[in-house]
Design a protein around this motif. Structure first.
Motif, PDB file in Angstrom:
ATOM      1  N   ILE A   1       0.831  -1.203   0.000  1.00 33.22           N
ATOM      2  CA  ILE A   1       0.000   0.000   0.000  1.00 33.22           C
ATOM      3  C   ILE A   1       0.869   1.256   0.000  1.00 33.22           C
ATOM      4  O   ILE A   1       1.825   1.380   0.771  1.00 33.22           O
ATOM      5  N   GLY A   2       0.538   2.169  -0.881  1.00 30.45           N
ATOM      6  CA  GLY A   2       1.230   3.451  -0.959  1.00 30.45           C
ATOM      7  C   GLY A   2       2.593   3.414  -1.600  1.00 30.45           C
ATOM      8  O   GLY A   2       3.228   4.450  -1.761  1.00 30.45           O
TER       9      GLY A   2
ATOM     10  N   PRO B   1      -3.340   3.810  -8.844  1.00 31.44           N
ATOM     11  CA  PRO B   1      -3.822   5.192  -8.974  1.00 31.44           C
ATOM     12  C   PRO B   1      -3.538   6.013  -7.717  1.00 31.44           C
ATOM     13  O   PRO B   1      -3.842   5.595  -6.603  1.00 31.44           O
ATOM     14  N   GLY B   2      -2.903   7.167  -7.914  1.00 35.98           N
ATOM     15  CA  GLY B   2      -2.591   8.040  -6.786  1.00 35.98           C
ATOM     16  C   GLY B   2      -1.301   7.706  -6.073  1.00 35.98           C
ATOM     17  O   GLY B   2      -0.980   8.337  -5.060  1.00 35.98           O
ATOM     18  N   THR B   3      -0.546   6.712  -6.566  1.00 36.53           N
ATOM     19  CA  THR B   3       0.768   6.408  -6.000  1.00 36.53           C
ATOM     20  C   THR B   3       1.829   6.597  -7.081  1.00 36.53           C
ATOM     21  O   THR B   3       1.536   6.504  -8.280  1.00 36.53           O
ATOM     22  N   GLY B   4       3.069   6.853  -6.632  1.00 31.92           N
ATOM     23  CA  GLY B   4       4.140   7.051  -7.601  1.00 31.92           C
ATOM     24  C   GLY B   4       3.798   8.151  -8.577  1.00 31.92           C
ATOM     25  O   GLY B   4       3.460   9.270  -8.181  1.00 31.92           O
TER      26      GLY B   4
ATOM     27  N   GLY C   1      -5.163   8.802  -3.206  1.00 29.33           N
ATOM     28  CA  GLY C   1      -4.645   7.514  -3.642  1.00 29.33           C
ATOM     29  C   GLY C   1      -4.517   6.534  -2.492  1.00 29.33           C
ATOM     30  O   GLY C   1      -4.894   5.355  -2.605  1.00 29.33           O
ATOM     31  N   TYR C   2      -4.003   7.006  -1.352  1.00 23.70           N
ATOM     32  CA  TYR C   2      -3.838   6.147  -0.177  1.00 23.70           C
ATOM     33  C   TYR C   2      -5.201   5.718   0.369  1.00 23.70           C
ATOM     34  O   TYR C   2      -5.412   4.545   0.692  1.00 23.70           O
TER      35      TYR C   2
ATOM     36  N   LYS D   1       8.187   7.410  -2.585  1.00 18.20           N
ATOM     37  CA  LYS D   1       7.529   8.686  -2.898  1.00 18.20           C
ATOM     38  C   LYS D   1       6.150   8.621  -2.257  1.00 18.20           C
ATOM     39  O   LYS D   1       5.423   7.632  -2.450  1.00 18.20           O
ATOM     40  N   PRO D   2       5.773   9.615  -1.464  1.00 20.51           N
ATOM     41  CA  PRO D   2       4.479   9.518  -0.773  1.00 20.51           C
ATOM     42  C   PRO D   2       3.311   9.486  -1.745  1.00 20.51           C
ATOM     43  O   PRO D   2       3.304  10.202  -2.755  1.00 20.51           O
TER      44      PRO D   2
END
Length: 274
Positions: free
Chosen positions: A31-32, A56-59, A183-184, A177-178
């Motif tokens: 996750i994340g 989606p929403g990560t990296g 995304g999280y 990378k947060p």
């Protein structure tokens, strides 16, 4: 970047054009986590292809427009494989991604040869980890604050490094990378109410369950549950391994992975291939 299934995803792949007798690995991340966090593993497995993507929403993958679930993301992953011209993969996932790997193998058995589950659970019906680790895991500073990560590395991830803890702490946090808040959150929502446990007795794939015996986030008992529920599963426990033993015990983990994935096809696998 690849537009697939109505989403734009950052996709990474290694050695897909290299002649090999081995199917590529389709990898689902924790996750994340972004692609770079697991890139060292992909680079060590020099004899086979490797595919993964930022959720989606990560990296570098844009934020999701709406929530998703394990079914829709497994279908999206199958479309990524189709675009890359890959008919069959060995499926592997770590932690949150281990749940995705289980669902993909159940949803797309024809695309899955073997399954590797790392530091993961059967979903909502899991034995929870150390409360101190779970509390710190929810703190977004673990993605962006090197001092926070180094101070709480053992509490968060357990275990010790084979070649020195400080080196691995620094290298791990440097690759993270947060994720975006959305995304999280959507990754968390995707697993709400999900469990694979009722379906695991019907899992027909040869499966390797890999666990660390000092994992503070996913206790070893969860791996034992998976291995006992999947008919063709074997459990391998890494002594002194925490949640990140894939990185901290990299040589040992890759050796185990190679032994499992490169072993000759079983009679059942040969019949399915025929």
């Amino acid at each position: 970047m690849m537009d697939v299934g109505g989403r734009s995803l950052r996709v990474a792949h290694w050695r897909l054009d290299m002649p090999t007798d081995h199917p590529p690995i389709l990898f689902f991340n924790g996750i994340g986590a972004n692609i770079e966090a697991v890139a060292p593993l992909a680079e060590m497995l020099t004899e086979r292809g490797f595919v993964m993507f930022d959720m989606p929403g990560t990296g570098e993958s844009p934020d999701p427009m709406m929530p998703y679930n394990t079914f829709t993301m497994s279908w999206t992953a199958s479309q990524v494989l189709r675009r890359l011209g890959i008919p069959t993969v060995d499926v592997m996932g770590v932690s949150w991604g281990g749940a995705m790997a289980q669902h993909f193998a159940l949803q797309h058995p024809g695309k899955t040869r073997r399954l590797v589950l790392v530091a993961t659970t059967a979903g909502m019906l899991m034995v929870p980890g150390n409360p101190a680790a779970l509390t710190k895991m929810a703190d977004p500073r673990r993605y962006i604050d090197r001092d926070f990560m180094n101070e709480h590395f053992t509490t968060l991830y357990g275990g010790v490094d084979r070649d020195g803890a400080s080196h691995q702490k620094d290298s791990h946090i440097g690759r993270l990378k947060p994720p975006s808040p959305r995304g999280y959150m959507y990754q968390l929502i995707a697993m709400l109410g999900w469990t694979s446990l009722p379906a695991l007795p019907f899992m027909s794939k040869e499966t390797l369950v890999m666990m660390g015996d000092e994992d503070q986030i996913v206790p070893l008992i969860n791996g034992k549950i998976l291995a006992s529920a999947i008919p063709n599963a074997r459990l391998e426990v890494f002594a002194g391994g925490g949640h990140l033993f894939l990185l901290t015990h990299a040589d040992e983990a890759v050796g185990s992975l190679r032994k499992f994935l490169n072993s000759p096809a079983t009679d059942a696998e040969s019949r399915r291939a025929a």
